[in-house]
Design an enzyme around this catalytic site. Sequence first.
Site, short mmCIF file in Angstrom:
data_model
loop_
_atom_site.label_atom_id
_atom_site.label_comp_id
_atom_site.label_asym_id
_atom_site.label_seq_id
_atom_site.Cartn_x
_atom_site.Cartn_y
_atom_site.Cartn_z
N HIS A 8 -7.86 10.01 -13.42
CA HIS A 8 -7.91 9.55 -12.03
C HIS A 8 -7.19 10.54 -11.11
O HIS A 8 -5.99 10.44 -10.88
CB HIS A 8 -7.27 8.17 -11.95
CG HIS A 8 -7.44 7.47 -10.65
ND1 HIS A 8 -7.04 6.17 -10.44
CD2 HIS A 8 -7.95 7.87 -9.46
CE1 HIS A 8 -7.30 5.80 -9.21
NE2 HIS A 8 -7.85 6.82 -8.59
N HIS A 10 -7.81 12.84 -7.28
CA HIS A 10 -8.65 13.02 -6.10
C HIS A 10 -8.32 14.34 -5.40
O HIS A 10 -7.17 14.78 -5.42
CB HIS A 10 -8.42 11.90 -5.08
CG HIS A 10 -8.78 10.53 -5.57
ND1 HIS A 10 -10.07 10.17 -5.89
CD2 HIS A 10 -8.01 9.42 -5.78
CE1 HIS A 10 -10.07 8.89 -6.26
NE2 HIS A 10 -8.85 8.42 -6.22
N ARG A 71 -11.57 12.64 -2.19
CA ARG A 71 -10.51 11.77 -1.67
C ARG A 71 -11.09 10.38 -1.38
O ARG A 71 -12.00 10.24 -0.55
CB ARG A 71 -9.99 12.40 -0.40
CG ARG A 71 -8.84 11.72 0.22
CD ARG A 71 -8.40 12.56 1.39
NE ARG A 71 -7.50 11.83 2.23
CZ ARG A 71 -7.20 12.23 3.46
NH1 ARG A 71 -7.74 13.32 3.95
NH2 ARG A 71 -6.37 11.53 4.17
N ALA A 72 -10.53 9.37 -2.04
CA ALA A 72 -11.14 8.04 -1.97
C ALA A 72 -11.01 7.40 -0.59
O ALA A 72 -11.95 6.80 -0.08
CB ALA A 72 -10.51 7.14 -3.03
N SER A 73 -9.84 7.55 0.02
CA SER A 73 -9.62 6.86 1.29
C SER A 73 -10.51 7.43 2.38
O SER A 73 -10.74 6.78 3.40
CB SER A 73 -8.15 6.97 1.71
OG SER A 73 -7.80 8.32 1.90
N TYR A 193 -6.66 -1.76 -2.19
CA TYR A 193 -7.02 -1.21 -3.51
C TYR A 193 -6.76 -2.24 -4.61
O TYR A 193 -7.61 -2.50 -5.47
CB TYR A 193 -6.20 0.05 -3.82
CG TYR A 193 -6.67 1.33 -3.17
CD1 TYR A 193 -7.44 1.32 -2.02
CD2 TYR A 193 -6.31 2.57 -3.72
CE1 TYR A 193 -7.84 2.51 -1.42
CE2 TYR A 193 -6.72 3.75 -3.13
CZ TYR A 193 -7.47 3.73 -1.99
OH TYR A 193 -7.87 4.91 -1.40
N HIS A 222 -5.71 1.71 -10.88
CA HIS A 222 -4.43 1.12 -10.45
C HIS A 222 -3.99 0.05 -11.44
O HIS A 222 -3.59 -1.06 -11.06
CB HIS A 222 -4.55 0.56 -9.02
CG HIS A 222 -5.40 1.44 -8.13
ND1 HIS A 222 -6.64 1.07 -7.66
CD2 HIS A 222 -5.22 2.71 -7.72
CE1 HIS A 222 -7.18 2.07 -6.97
NE2 HIS A 222 -6.33 3.07 -6.98
N GLU A 283 -3.60 9.25 -10.48
CA GLU A 283 -4.08 9.25 -9.09
C GLU A 283 -3.27 10.20 -8.23
O GLU A 283 -2.88 9.89 -7.11
CB GLU A 283 -4.07 7.84 -8.47
CG GLU A 283 -4.93 7.79 -7.20
CD GLU A 283 -5.13 6.40 -6.61
OE1 GLU A 283 -4.25 5.57 -6.74
OE2 GLU A 283 -6.21 6.19 -6.01
N ARG A 289 3.66 9.18 -3.15
CA ARG A 289 4.04 10.57 -3.39
C ARG A 289 5.53 10.80 -3.58
O ARG A 289 5.96 11.89 -3.87
CB ARG A 289 3.55 11.44 -2.23
CG ARG A 289 2.05 11.38 -2.07
CD ARG A 289 1.58 12.28 -0.95
NE ARG A 289 0.14 12.10 -0.74
CZ ARG A 289 -0.68 13.04 -0.32
NH1 ARG A 289 -0.22 14.25 -0.07
NH2 ARG A 289 -1.95 12.79 -0.16
ZN ZN Z 1 -8.01 6.66 -6.59
#
Ligand code: ZN
Length: 340
Positions: A8, A10, A71-73, A193, A222, A283, A289
């Site tokens: 996972h 991105h 990038r998922a978002s 999410y 997640h 992820e 972060r």
């Molecule tokens: Zn993700």
Amino acid sequence: MTLIIDCHGHYTTAPPAHDAWRQEQKAAFKAGAPVPAYPALSDDEIRDTLEANQIRLLKERGADMTIFSPRASAMAPHIGDESVALQWARVNNDLIARCAALYPDIFAPVCMLPQSPAADMQGSIAELQRCVDMGFIGCNLNPDPGGGHFKSPPLTDRFWYPFYEKMVALDVPAMIHVSGSCNPGLHATGAYYIAADTIAFMQLIEGDLFKDFPTLRFIIPHGGGAVPYHWGRYRGLADMLKKPDLAGHVMNNVFFDTCVYHQPGINLLADVIANKNILFGSEMVGAVRGIDPTTGHYFDDTKRYVDALNITPDAKHMIFEGNARRVFPRLDAQLKARGQ
Ligand SMILES: [Zn+2]
């Protein structure tokens, strides 16, 4: 020897010109104007963004490779119409293909889909085929392309079946992954999410999807949302709904990653969920972060938590490598072709 495969990751650090083009694309749609040409990005520019971020962290933390997607978002398929979603998916997937071509040993490409909320899955089917033809090994499937209002049919609905038929034919799994939230009550990575992950799992319990598609495979990221923590609730609900035991009803087809960001959470995951259903994932560079002040380590340095699990070396090997190779047969084939 275990290959440490992060299932996972991105491309959250794409060159700024990529995101600038997205703004131009949105503005052009609004104005009814033609979309400007996508910018020319040099290999060096792409290398710089990866070497300074994903590759550096991967090496620092002792992983070998990442299953890598846009990038998922920023997928945001609700923006514009289907043609906007399709263009955006294509440029993102092309960029992921370039990352994988530059670092074939490090990045295994996974695609996003052009799931405009009003569209059927035909555009996504075509994009999945295009990406698999480029060497992609899986896709991210968005159960709520509207962005936080949950108006799409459940994942067990026949709406999705043509896409599942394609996934099965190509033998690729999907990570169930929503995008940014348009709902002010749903924080994207903290609420939306995790809610979507949990909702997806309950939909799978309520339906009989894997009776129709016995080889279909989903990764719920997640850590599976709230599911492992509430495992007794879901087993109990399956029983009340007159469904078979979850082990046969969904857990031959559903897998959870390890993106829960603390040791007690990983301990619970590995204790509750069969280790054959857990794939190592971080992820990164992504949702969380910072550094955990209680440990002094990055929250998303998830390898550390798996390393610390009190499980057999065989179980650890499955979580780091074996399960990913089983869930992503195209990755397994690519690794074997490289003698790995
Ligand atoms: Zn993700």
